[in-house]
Motif scaffolding. Sequence first.
Motif, PDB file in Angstrom:
ATOM      1  N   SER A  35       0.830  -1.201   0.000  1.00  0.00           N
ATOM      2  CA  SER A  35       0.000   0.000   0.000  1.00  0.00           C
ATOM      3  C   SER A  35       0.860   1.244   0.000  1.00  0.00           C
ATOM      4  O   SER A  35       1.922   1.267   0.611  1.00  0.00           O
ATOM      5  N   PRO A  36       0.375   2.318  -0.639  1.00  0.00           N
ATOM      6  CA  PRO A  36       1.081   3.589  -0.497  1.00  0.00           C
ATOM      7  C   PRO A  36       0.942   4.071   0.940  1.00  0.00           C
ATOM      8  O   PRO A  36       0.058   3.613   1.657  1.00  0.00           O
ATOM      9  N   PRO A  37       1.779   4.980   1.371  1.00  0.00           N
ATOM     10  CA  PRO A  37       1.667   5.492   2.741  1.00  0.00           C
ATOM     11  C   PRO A  37       0.276   6.075   2.995  1.00  0.00           C
ATOM     12  O   PRO A  37      -0.339   6.644   2.099  1.00  0.00           O
ATOM     13  N   ALA A  38      -0.185   5.916   4.211  1.00  0.00           N
ATOM     14  CA  ALA A  38      -1.514   6.412   4.576  1.00  0.00           C
ATOM     15  C   ALA A  38      -1.461   7.903   4.905  1.00  0.00           C
ATOM     16  O   ALA A  38      -0.479   8.394   5.457  1.00  0.00           O
ATOM     17  N   GLY A  60      -1.166   1.571  13.678  1.00  0.00           N
ATOM     18  CA  GLY A  60      -1.872   0.675  12.764  1.00  0.00           C
ATOM     19  C   GLY A  60      -1.731   1.081  11.315  1.00  0.00           C
ATOM     20  O   GLY A  60      -1.773   0.232  10.411  1.00  0.00           O
ATOM     21  N   LEU A  61      -1.560   2.363  11.058  1.00  0.00           N
ATOM     22  CA  LEU A  61      -1.420   2.846   9.692  1.00  0.00           C
ATOM     23  C   LEU A  61      -0.041   2.613   9.102  1.00  0.00           C
ATOM     24  O   LEU A  61       0.176   2.836   7.911  1.00  0.00           O
ATOM     25  N   LEU A  62       0.896   2.123   9.910  1.00  0.00           N
ATOM     26  CA  LEU A  62       2.220   1.793   9.387  1.00  0.00           C
ATOM     27  C   LEU A  62       2.183   0.513   8.558  1.00  0.00           C
ATOM     28  O   LEU A  62       3.007   0.327   7.671  1.00  0.00           O
ATOM     29  N   ALA A  63       1.221  -0.347   8.837  1.00  0.00           N
ATOM     30  CA  ALA A  63       1.058  -1.595   8.074  1.00  0.00           C
ATOM     31  C   ALA A  63       0.247  -1.310   6.810  1.00  0.00           C
ATOM     32  O   ALA A  63      -0.438  -0.289   6.724  1.00  0.00           O
ATOM     33  N   PRO A  64       0.310  -2.204   5.826  1.00  0.00           N
ATOM     34  CA  PRO A  64      -0.489  -2.005   4.607  1.00  0.00           C
ATOM     35  C   PRO A  64      -1.987  -2.049   4.885  1.00  0.00           C
ATOM     36  O   PRO A  64      -2.429  -2.531   5.932  1.00  0.00           O
ATOM     37  N   ALA A  65      -2.775  -1.565   3.941  1.00  0.00           N
ATOM     38  CA  ALA A  65      -4.239  -1.618   4.041  1.00  0.00           C
ATOM     39  C   ALA A  65      -4.665  -3.056   4.319  1.00  0.00           C
ATOM     40  O   ALA A  65      -4.086  -4.004   3.785  1.00  0.00           O
ATOM     41  N   ASN A  66      -5.685  -3.222   5.169  1.00  0.00           N
ATOM     42  CA  ASN A  66      -6.132  -4.572   5.518  1.00  0.00           C
ATOM     43  C   ASN A  66      -7.642  -4.751   5.373  1.00  0.00           C
ATOM     44  O   ASN A  66      -8.187  -5.778   5.754  1.00  0.00           O
ATOM     45  N   PHE A  67      -8.329  -3.730   4.819  1.00  0.00           N
ATOM     46  CA  PHE A  67      -9.787  -3.799   4.720  1.00  0.00           C
ATOM     47  C   PHE A  67     -10.268  -2.980   3.529  1.00  0.00           C
ATOM     48  O   PHE A  67      -9.802  -1.855   3.315  1.00  0.00           O
ATOM     49  N   ASP A  89      -9.675   5.570   6.494  1.00  0.00           N
ATOM     50  CA  ASP A  89      -9.525   5.699   5.047  1.00  0.00           C
ATOM     51  C   ASP A  89      -8.101   6.180   4.803  1.00  0.00           C
ATOM     52  O   ASP A  89      -7.747   7.301   5.166  1.00  0.00           O
ATOM     53  N   ARG A  90      -7.290   5.333   4.218  1.00  0.00           N
ATOM     54  CA  ARG A  90      -5.875   5.644   4.034  1.00  0.00           C
ATOM     55  C   ARG A  90      -5.649   6.761   3.016  1.00  0.00           C
ATOM     56  O   ARG A  90      -4.587   7.355   2.983  1.00  0.00           O
ATOM     57  N   ARG A  91      -6.644   7.068   2.203  1.00  0.00           N
ATOM     58  CA  ARG A  91      -6.489   8.105   1.182  1.00  0.00           C
ATOM     59  C   ARG A  91      -6.550   9.504   1.781  1.00  0.00           C
ATOM     60  O   ARG A  91      -5.816  10.390   1.353  1.00  0.00           O
TER      61      ARG A  91
END
Length: 151
Positions: A35-38, A60-67, A89-91
């Motif tokens: 995933s791109p950075p959140a 938690g946002l350091l890991a890739p998207a999970n949902f 929402d990581r975007r």
Amino acid sequence: MPRFPTALPVLLILAACGQRGMSVPEEDSLGYMASPPAASPDFAGRDAAYRPYAPRIREGLLAPANFAETHSIVTAPCGEACVVGFVVDRRDGEVFPLPVGGAENPALSLTYSRSSSDLETRWFEGSRTCREQTFSWTGSGFRSRGRPSSC
């Protein structure tokens, strides 16, 4: 002196790619591209209600998207057998609460995946009654896919 007619062009191409900063994206354990950075949540404004959980959410946002492809579910303990959770929402970094959790849903367990917008939940009512319920992510909240049922 041995000749390596095929290996030399390949090595030159790899060296050139490395010099330009090109790289092959890595896959995560589920086979998804990283995933791109959140984006960061706005804990001073829009997401201020979730400020007490800011360190856990940021972690938690350091890991890739999970949902749901572009989101992360992050959980935090809130006491003995107590869990609260959030969807980020990581975007744009916007934080949303999970539809269940806290003291009202003790021993909460969640089942979800990056490739789906469904959230399966399971918890205990009282000391022995197992309950479960499925929700679907709408993009701005959750919609129940039925009433809680017994496990």
